[in-house]
Design a protein around this motif. Structure first.
Motif, PDB file in Angstrom:
ATOM      1  N   UNK A  91       0.836  -1.210   0.000  1.00 33.31           N
ATOM      2  CA  UNK A  91       0.000   0.000   0.000  1.00 33.31           C
ATOM      3  C   UNK A  91       0.864   1.250   0.000  1.00 33.31           C
ATOM      4  N   UNK A  92       1.929   1.263   0.786  1.00 30.29           N
ATOM      5  CA  UNK A  92       2.812   2.422   0.879  1.00 30.29           C
ATOM      6  C   UNK A  92       3.385   2.774  -0.490  1.00 30.29           C
ATOM      7  N   UNK A  93       3.865   1.762  -1.218  1.00 31.82           N
ATOM      8  CA  UNK A  93       4.472   2.011  -2.523  1.00 31.82           C
ATOM      9  C   UNK A  93       3.421   2.369  -3.573  1.00 31.82           C
ATOM     10  N   UNK A  94       2.269   1.734  -3.499  1.00 27.31           N
ATOM     11  CA  UNK A  94       1.212   2.014  -4.472  1.00 27.31           C
ATOM     12  C   UNK A  94       0.685   3.441  -4.307  1.00 27.31           C
ATOM     13  N   UNK A  95       0.681   3.928  -3.073  1.00 32.67           N
ATOM     14  CA  UNK A  95       0.218   5.283  -2.789  1.00 32.67           C
ATOM     15  C   UNK A  95       1.316   6.322  -2.948  1.00 32.67           C
ATOM     16  N   UNK A  96       2.564   5.891  -3.160  1.00 36.74           N
ATOM     17  CA  UNK A  96       3.726   6.791  -3.189  1.00 36.74           C
ATOM     18  C   UNK A  96       3.882   7.522  -1.861  1.00 36.74           C
TER      19      UNK A  96
END
Length: 275
Positions: A255-260
């Protein structure tokens, strides 16, 4: 239709699109030289955006990202196919607003220590902020998302608190959501899924999740739920576990990476670039 970039259909080929970008001068961000070993790249694949071999121009993620950014600034729209124009106008509408939560999921707990989390931490909610004007690919190379003294307003020091937020997920306001860059999966409790009345979305799949202490838990399955954070809407895959812990959800690296997202436990805040 000749090409598809940034999720849209264009009337120009890949080469023609790159030529248009070259004519736009400093409005376009051009990538630096590829850092990978030239001997390990495919010599038969050439990227006109990088001006180097290694992958095809049509597969260049940086080109696709740059096209997407320029479209958000209002450029390149004259190159759309008819289908591309329709998709662009549809996406130009205001981002969907999170639904009015039908329910709230709380955690009822007590005592001075909850699963190693202090009582003060368990009752605190951190902040979510958007850093406007940043461009995702620049965050890693040229720009940075900064945290300063203003971000710690109201935070008591010294502290060793986890980064915990409230978040609208599906149609529910979920409290006690842990932001954990150390987790390789997103996790939701089976109890929470039932309280959200979304158990029908559960896809039975058994995976073994392991912790740093070599303890393990077998999942009940996985579920895809929509998360809403400051106008950013993402379908998020969660692993469902049936256990007791101090948090309703754990949002990990997927989630962290997908949300930047860039989280800071010190400042008790997460930030991400605006589109």
């Amino acid at each position: 239709m000749k090409g598809r970039f940034g999720g849209y259909n264009f009337n120009v080929s890949t080469s023609e699109l790159v030529a248009v970008l070259r004519s736009m001068g400093d409005k376009v961000w051009w990538p630096k030289e590829m850092r990978s070993n030239p001997n390990r790249r495919n010599p038969n694949h050439w990227c006109e955006f990088h001006n180097d071999h290694g992958h095809k121009t049509a597969d260049c993620r940086l080109l696709q990202g740059e096209v997407d950014h320029l479209l958000n600034q209002g450029y390149l729209t004259e190159l759309f196919s008819e289908r591309g124009k329709q998709a662009y106008m549809k996406n130009r509408q205001e981002p969907p607003k999170p639904p009015s939560p039908k329910r709230t999921v709380n955690v009822i707990s007590g005592g001075e220590d909850i699963n190693g989390v202090t009582y003060i931490t368990a009752n605190k909610v951190s902040k979510v902020k958007i850093t406007h004007g940043k461009r995702v690919r620049h965050v890693l190379e040229e720009e940075s998302i900064a945290f300063d003294d203003a971000d710690v307003d109201g935070v008591l020091f010294p502290h060793n608190d986890a980064l915990v937020i409230s978040l609208v997920v599906h149609d529910t306001n979920v409290k006690r959501v842990l932001i954990d860059p150390g987790s390789s999966v997103n996790i939701i409790l089976l109890r929470v899924l039932r309280e959200m009345q979304a158990e029908d979305k559960l896809i039975p799949k058994a995976y073994t999740l392991s912790g740093f202490d070599n303890s393990s838990v077998v999942t009940k399955g996985e579920v895809i739920l929509t998360t809403f954070a400051e106008g950013v809407v993402k379908d998020t895959k969660f692993q469902v576990v049936d256990m007791e812990m101090a948090y309703n959800m754990i949002l990990g690296r997927p989630w962290i990476h997908k949300m930047d997202v860039v989280p800071s436990t010190l400042h008790q805040v997460i930030k991400f670039p605006s589109p």
